[in-house]
Design a protein around this motif. Structure first.
Motif, PDB file in Angstrom:
ATOM      1  N   SER A  68      -3.751   7.277  -6.927  1.00 49.22           N
ATOM      2  CA  SER A  68      -2.878   8.248  -6.251  1.00 49.22           C
ATOM      3  C   SER A  68      -2.483   7.302  -4.922  1.00 49.22           C
ATOM      4  N   ARG A  69      -1.113   7.588  -4.289  1.00 52.08           N
ATOM      5  CA  ARG A  69      -0.755   6.957  -3.240  1.00 52.08           C
ATOM      6  C   ARG A  69      -0.834   7.998  -2.048  1.00 52.08           C
ATOM      7  N   SER A  70      -1.765   8.837  -2.163  1.00 50.18           N
ATOM      8  CA  SER A  70      -1.601   9.870  -1.258  1.00 50.18           C
ATOM      9  C   SER A  70      -2.865   9.815  -0.030  1.00 50.18           C
ATOM     10  N   GLU A  71      -3.801   8.740  -0.376  1.00 48.74           N
ATOM     11  CA  GLU A  71      -4.688   8.400   0.600  1.00 48.74           C
ATOM     12  C   GLU A  71      -4.243   8.137   1.910  1.00 48.74           C
ATOM     13  N   ASN A  72      -4.738   8.377   3.071  1.00 46.72           N
ATOM     14  CA  ASN A  72      -4.165   8.308   4.360  1.00 46.72           C
ATOM     15  C   ASN A  72      -4.448   6.839   4.880  1.00 46.72           C
ATOM     16  N   ALA A  73      -3.648   6.032   4.256  1.00 47.47           N
ATOM     17  CA  ALA A  73      -3.962   4.592   4.717  1.00 47.47           C
ATOM     18  C   ALA A  73      -2.724   3.950   4.811  1.00 47.47           C
ATOM     19  N   VAL A  74      -2.681   2.621   5.304  1.00 47.45           N
ATOM     20  CA  VAL A  74      -1.358   1.887   5.715  1.00 47.45           C
ATOM     21  C   VAL A  74      -1.528   1.173   4.232  1.00 47.45           C
ATOM     22  N   SER A  75       0.005   0.993   3.803  1.00 52.79           N
ATOM     23  CA  SER A  75       0.174   0.563   2.320  1.00 52.79           C
ATOM     24  C   SER A  75       0.813  -0.745   2.427  1.00 52.79           C
ATOM     25  N   LEU A  76      -0.264  -1.742   1.916  1.00 51.10           N
ATOM     26  CA  LEU A  76       0.357  -3.035   1.609  1.00 51.10           C
ATOM     27  C   LEU A  76       0.873  -3.198   0.134  1.00 51.10           C
ATOM     28  N   MET A  77       2.231  -3.951   0.190  1.00 50.73           N
ATOM     29  CA  MET A  77       2.884  -3.957  -1.340  1.00 50.73           C
ATOM     30  C   MET A  77       3.736  -5.016  -1.213  1.00 50.73           C
ATOM     31  N   THR A  78       4.044  -5.609  -2.444  1.00 57.77           N
ATOM     32  CA  THR A  78       5.452  -6.302  -2.623  1.00 57.77           C
ATOM     33  C   THR A  78       6.560  -5.653  -2.521  1.00 57.77           C
ATOM     34  N   VAL A  79       7.882  -6.365  -2.331  1.00 52.55           N
ATOM     35  CA  VAL A  79       9.077  -5.407  -2.404  1.00 52.55           C
ATOM     36  C   VAL A  79       9.283  -4.909  -3.698  1.00 52.55           C
ATOM     37  N   HIS A  80       8.991  -5.558  -4.802  1.00 54.60           N
ATOM     38  CA  HIS A  80       8.996  -5.094  -6.159  1.00 54.60           C
ATOM     39  C   HIS A  80       8.328  -3.824  -6.413  1.00 54.60           C
ATOM     40  N   GLY A  81       7.160  -3.830  -5.770  1.00 50.66           N
ATOM     41  CA  GLY A  81       6.244  -2.639  -6.013  1.00 50.66           C
ATOM     42  C   GLY A  81       6.785  -1.251  -5.028  1.00 50.66           C
ATOM     43  N   ALA A  82       7.459  -1.745  -3.940  1.00 50.18           N
ATOM     44  CA  ALA A  82       7.983  -0.774  -3.246  1.00 50.18           C
ATOM     45  C   ALA A  82       8.951   0.022  -3.460  1.00 50.18           C
ATOM     46  N   LYS A  83       9.755  -0.281  -4.559  1.00 53.06           N
ATOM     47  CA  LYS A  83      11.056  -0.020  -5.101  1.00 53.06           C
ATOM     48  C   LYS A  83      10.651   1.523  -5.587  1.00 53.06           C
ATOM     49  N   GLY A  84      11.538   2.308  -5.226  1.00 53.71           N
ATOM     50  CA  GLY A  84      11.409   3.718  -5.230  1.00 53.71           C
ATOM     51  C   GLY A  84      10.711   4.844  -4.235  1.00 53.71           C
ATOM     52  N   LEU A  85      10.160   4.043  -3.278  1.00 50.72           N
ATOM     53  CA  LEU A  85       9.136   4.693  -2.314  1.00 50.72           C
ATOM     54  C   LEU A  85       9.874   4.660  -1.028  1.00 50.72           C
ATOM     55  N   GLU A  86       9.378   5.263  -0.157  1.00 51.82           N
ATOM     56  CA  GLU A  86       9.841   5.481   1.292  1.00 51.82           C
ATOM     57  C   GLU A  86       8.774   5.741   2.117  1.00 51.82           C
ATOM     58  N   PHE A  87       9.035   5.111   3.334  1.00 47.02           N
ATOM     59  CA  PHE A  87       8.159   5.155   4.407  1.00 47.02           C
ATOM     60  C   PHE A  87       8.715   5.502   5.876  1.00 47.02           C
ATOM     61  N   PRO A  88       8.176   6.341   6.809  1.00 50.10           N
ATOM     62  CA  PRO A  88       8.847   6.305   8.160  1.00 50.10           C
ATOM     63  C   PRO A  88       8.812   4.992   8.934  1.00 50.10           C
ATOM     64  N   ILE A  89       7.948   4.050   8.622  1.00 47.93           N
ATOM     65  CA  ILE A  89       7.926   2.770   9.288  1.00 47.93           C
ATOM     66  C   ILE A  89       7.582   1.652   8.283  1.00 47.93           C
ATOM     67  N   VAL A  90       8.392   0.732   8.316  1.00 48.53           N
ATOM     68  CA  VAL A  90       8.282  -0.538   7.303  1.00 48.53           C
ATOM     69  C   VAL A  90       8.266  -1.750   8.127  1.00 48.53           C
ATOM     70  N   VAL A  91       7.405  -2.607   7.568  1.00 45.14           N
ATOM     71  CA  VAL A  91       7.377  -3.839   8.336  1.00 45.14           C
ATOM     72  C   VAL A  91       7.685  -4.761   7.097  1.00 45.14           C
ATOM     73  N   VAL A  92       8.661  -5.847   7.414  1.00 41.46           N
ATOM     74  CA  VAL A  92       8.760  -6.691   6.321  1.00 41.46           C
ATOM     75  C   VAL A  92       8.343  -8.091   6.804  1.00 41.46           C
ATOM     76  N   VAL A  93       7.454  -8.696   6.154  1.00 42.11           N
ATOM     77  CA  VAL A  93       6.769  -9.878   6.957  1.00 42.11           C
ATOM     78  C   VAL A  93       7.233 -11.321   6.352  1.00 42.11           C
ATOM     79  N   ALA A  94       6.825 -12.377   6.703  1.00 42.60           N
ATOM     80  CA  ALA A  94       7.373 -13.747   6.210  1.00 42.60           C
ATOM     81  C   ALA A  94       8.620 -13.956   5.782  1.00 42.60           C
ATOM     82  N   LEU A  95       9.599 -13.599   6.638  1.00 38.84           N
ATOM     83  CA  LEU A  95      10.959 -13.635   6.296  1.00 38.84           C
ATOM     84  C   LEU A  95      11.371 -15.111   6.696  1.00 38.84           C
TER      85      LEU A  95
END
Length: 673
Positions: A568-595
Motif C-alpha cells: 500500500s502507498r497509504s503509509e504516512n511516510a515520505v515517498s522516494l521513487m524514480t520518475v517512471h515509478g511516479a507516473k500516475g501519482l500526485e503529491f502536494p509537494i514534489v522534489v526532483v533531484v539530480a537535475l
C-alpha cells in the motif's frame, strides 16, 4: 440511440460535475471509434469510468465490455468507482490488464496449442534458467555476459520469432496446429538481429519452461496472438462476445498489444473502441511502446479525436512550466493544459556544492515542511535513476524522518514471499521444477549441490519431474521433502490464507527466517512480511473471483503472478521513487533531484524527446509545490566529478522560477532548525 429512462442519481451528479470536454467523451455516440488525448491531471480515470457507466445505462451488456489498463491497481480503482455508480453490474464488466487478458485467452483456448495447464513465472525464474544454461557453455565468462542480459536477448529473439511466424503463416482455416517452424527458416537474417548463441539459449529456456509447465510474461501476449491467428473459430467467438473496448494509457501500448486489440476488434470493425492516454507521457520506448501510436490508431480506425486539456491537479506556475518544457518536443500531437486552480506559487531551483550537501539540504527542508504541518505522505522525492536514493535515504534515516522507497523490491518479489509462493506452485503443479529448485532446501534440509545434481539426473532418467522423483531418491532430505509436499497437496482445496498458514506451519519457513539470519532485524522483517502475506490472502478472499473456473488457491496464485505491487502507498511516510515509478501519482509537494546534464536527461538515452517527456511527468506530479535541485559536483565511482545543470532547467519560463540558492544560503536555513 440513448435510452430515455432516468439516470441513477449518483451517475447524474457525476455527469453534472463534468466540464464540457469530459462530457463530450462520456456522452459520445455509442457507435464508432474514439481517440481521447488526455493531459496530466485532466480526470481521465473518472471519464473512463463514467463512459463505462454510460454504456451500461444505455443497456449495453456488461459482459460485452472490455476495459484494459496497464496495472492491476488501476483496474481495481476503476472497478471500485464503477461499483459506486452502477452497483453489481460493475462486477460483470471485464476490467483488467493486458497480461490478465492474455492469461484468460490461453486458459480458455490454450489446449489448441498443447498448453492445457500452466503457471506464470517471473523474470527471476527466467534468469535462473538462463544461468543454468550458461554454466553448460565451456567458455562462458560471467563478467562479460550476465544472465539478466542474456534473458533480455532471449525475450527479444522470442518476440521476433513469433512476429515472423505470424507474418509467414497467416490464418489456418483447418483449425489444426501448424508444424513448428524453425527460427532460421522464418528469419534467415537471424544472425543480424540475435547475439551469438542466443538461439541456443532460447531453445534451452523454452525446453525447461515447457517441462515445468511454465509461461513467462511474453507468452501472455505472443501465445494469444498465435491462437487468434491460427484458429479463426476462437477469434470469431471472442469478437462476437466483445462489443466495446476501452484502453487506458494507450501511449504505452507495444506492437504485440496493438496487434492483439486489432484482432479482438476485427481491425476496429466489430467493436467500438475508445483509447485514452497522453502522447506527452510516453516513456517506454525501451520496453517496446510504439512511437506515434495515437496517429496510427486514428488513421487505421477513422477515430474521432477528442481532448481533455483542463488540469485539476497542478497550480498554474507548475502547469506553465510543464507546458513550456514539453513544447520543445517536435514529435507530439500538441496540446496546452489549462489550470483549473487560481492560487499560484513559483517553482524553486536550488544549487548545491555536491550530492552530500544536496541530501542534507533536502533533509533540512523536509524537516521545515513537517514542522509547518505538512504530512510526510504529502512529500515525494523523485529521481531519474534509482541509485540516487541511497544518500537521500541515509539522511532521512539519521533524522528519524519516515520514508518509503518505491520501485525497489516489490512485495511478491521478496525472497521470503517467493519461497512461500513456490510451495503453493508445487501444491498445484508437481511438474514445476523451478519451484522445486527454489525451496527443496528452504528451510535447510542438507540438500547440497551434489545431492541436487544427482536427483536431477535421476528425474531425467525416469522422465518425471523433480518432485515426482523424490520417492526414489537416496537422500533423506529429498525424500522428506517429497513426503512434505504430498501432505501439503491435501491443502490445495483450502482458501488461500488457510493453505498458506499450513505451509508456514508445516515447512517451518517463518521460524527459519526469523532465527537463521545473521541480521536478526532482517529476519524479523522477513517473518513479518510472511504474516502480511496471510493478511493479503485474507483480503483477496473477500474479493469477487475474476475467473470462477479457478479454485481460490489457483486464483490467488494467478493474482500473485500478475500483480506488480501489492504493498500500500497509504503509509504516512515520505515517498522516494524514480520518475517512471511516479507516473500516475500526485503529491502536494514534489522534489526532483539530480537535475544535471548526463543524469537528467540521461546520457544513456539517445532519445532526448523521451527524456523531456520524463521531466514533464516529474513536474506534473506536483500539486502545490515543486522544488528542483542539482549539484555542482557528484560522486561517481568513488570520486567527485564536475557536473552541470540540466538543459531542461533552461527551458523553464524565468518568470515562474525563483531560487538558485548557493550551498551557504541553504546551510543558513539548516542552522535555524
Amino acid at each position: 440511440m440513448p435510452t430515455k429512462r432516468p439516470l441513477h442519481p449518483d451517475l447524474q451528479k457525476a455527469i453534472d460535475r463534468l466540464n464540457p470536454e469530459q462530457r463530450a467523451v462520456v456522452l459520445a455516440p455509442l457507435s464508432g471509434n474514439m481517440a481521447v488525448l488526455a493531459g496530466a491531471g485532466t480526470g481521465k480515470t473518472s471519464v473512463l469510468t463514467l463512459r463505462i457507466a454510460w454504456l451500461l445505462h444505455n443497456q449495453v451488456a456488461p459482459e460485452s465490455i472490455l476495459a484494459l489498463t496497464f496495472t492491476k491497481s488501476a483496474a481495481a480503482e476503476m472497478r471500485e468507482r464503477l461499483e459506486k455508480l452502477v452497483g453489481d453490474q460493475a462486477r460483470k464488466v471485464k476490467l483488467t490488464t493486458f497480461h490478465s487478458t492474455g492469461f484468460q485467452i490461453i486458459r480458455t483456448y490454450g489446449n489448441r496449442l498443447g498448453v492445457s495447464k500452466f503457471q506464470c513465472m517471473d523474470a527471476e525464474d527466467g534468469e535462473a534458467i538462463i544461468r543454468r544454461h550458461l554454466k553448460t557453455m565451456p567458455h562462458w565468462d560471467k563478467h562479460l555476459l550476465k544472465p539478466y542480459d542474456r534473458l533480455q536477448e532471449v525475450l527479444v529473439y522470442k518476440q521476433r520469432k513469433h512476429a515472423q511466424r505470424r507474418r509467414m503463416l497467416g490464418p489456418n482455416p483447418g483449425g489444426q496446429t501448424p508444424p513448428e517452424t524453425t527460427y532460421q527458416a522464418l528469419a534467415p537474417e537471424a544472425s543480424e538481429i540475435a547475439p551469438f548463441n542466443t538461439a541456443d539459449s532460447y531453445q534451452a529456456y523454452e525446453r525447461e519452461k515447457a517441462g515445468s509447465h511454465l509461461l513467462d510474461y511474453t507468452d501472455l501476449t505472443v501465445l494469444p496472438l498465435r491462437l487468434l491467428q491460427e484458429f479463426p473459430d476462437c477469434l470469431q467467438e471472442m469478437q462476437t462476445n466483445l462489443k466495446y473496448l476501452l484502453v487506458d494509457e494507450f501511449q504505452d501500448t507495444d506492437s504485440e498489444q496493438m496487434e492483439l486489440i486489432r484482432k479482438l476488434t476485427g481491425h476496429w470493425q466489430t467493436a467500438s473502441t475508445m483509447v485514452v492516454g497522453d502522447d506527452d507521457q510516453s516513456l517506454y520506448s525501451w520496453r517496446g511502446a510504439v512511437p506515434g501510436v495515437f496517429p496510427l490508431f486514428i488513421q487505421e480506425s477513422q477515430a474521432q479525436e477528442l481532448r481533455l486539456e483542463e488540469n485539476y491537479r497542478c497550480q498554474p506556475a507548475i502547469l506553465d512550466c510543464a507546458n513550456h518544457v514539453i513544447e520543445n518536443n517536435q514529435e507530439r500531437m500538441g496540446k496546452t493544459l489549462r489550470p483549473n486552480r487560481g492560487v499560484t506559487e513559483a517553482l524553486e531551483v536550488r544549487k548545491f556544492g555536491n550530492d552530500t550537501l544536496e541530501a542534507q539540504g533536502l533533509r533540512d527542508q523536509i524537516r521545515l515542511w513537517l514542522r509547518a504541518g505538512v504530512e510526510p505522505k504529502d512529500i515525494a522525492l523523485l529521481y531519474r535513476k534509482s541509485r540516487f536514493s541511497a544518500r537521500l535515504e541515509n539522511e532521512l534515516r539519521k533524522s528519524g524522518i519516515p520514508y518509503r522507497v518505491f520501485g525497489g523490491t516489490e512485495f511478491f518479489k521478496r525472497e521470503e514471499i517467493k519461497d512461500a509462493m513456490a510451495y503453493v506452485r508445487l501444491m498445484l503443479n508437481p511438474s514445476d521444477n523451478q519451484a522445486f529448485l527454489r525451496v527443496v532446501n528452504r528451510p535447510k534440509r542438507g540438500v547440497g549441490d551434489k545431492a541436487l545434481s544427482q536427483h536431477m539426473d535421476l528425474a531425467e532418467d525416469w522422465g518425471v519431474s523433480y518432485l515426482e522423483a523424490c520417492a526414489g531418491s537416496k537422500h533423506k532430505g529429498v525424500r522428506d521433502f517429497g513426503v512434505l509436499l504430498k501432505n501439503l497437496r491435501e491443502a490445495a482445496a483450502l482458501p488461500p490464507s488457510q493453505a498458506l498458514a499450513r505451509i508456514l506451519a508445516e515447512t517451518g519457513l517463518k521460524d527459519w527466517y526469523q532465527t537463521s539470519q545473521t541480521d536478526l532485524e532482517k529476519g524479523e522483517k522477513q517473518a513479518e512480511r510472511l504474516d502480511t502475506l496471510l493478511e493479503e490472502a485474507t483480503l483477496f478472499e473477500n474479493q469477487p473471483p475474476e475467473d470462477p473456473s479457478l479454485t481460490p488457491l489457483q486464483s490467488y496464485l494467478t493474482y500473485a503472478s500478475l500483480e506488480s505491487e501489492a504493498t500500500s502507498r497509504s503509509e504516512n511516510a515520505v515517498s522516494l521513487m524514480t520518475v517512471h515509478g511516479a507516473k500516475g501519482l500526485e503529491f502536494p509537494i514534489v522534489v526532483v533531484v539530480a537535475l544535471e546534464e548526463g543524469e537528467f536527461p540521461s546520457a544513456r538515452n539517445v532519445n532526448e524527446e523521451e527524456e523531456r517527456r520524463l521531466f514533464y511527468v516529474a513536474l506534473t506530479r506536483g500539486k502545490d509545490k515543486v522544488l528542483l535541485t542539482y549539484a555542482e559536483n557528484r560522486m561517481s565511482f568513488g570520486t567527485y566529478e564536475r557536473s552541470w545543470p540540466s538543459p531542461f532547467l533552461r527551458e523553464l519560463p524565468k518568470h515562474r522560477i525563483k531560487g538558485d540558492l548557493s550551498p551557504k544560503v541553504v546551510h543558513k536555513v539548516a542552522e535555524l532548525l
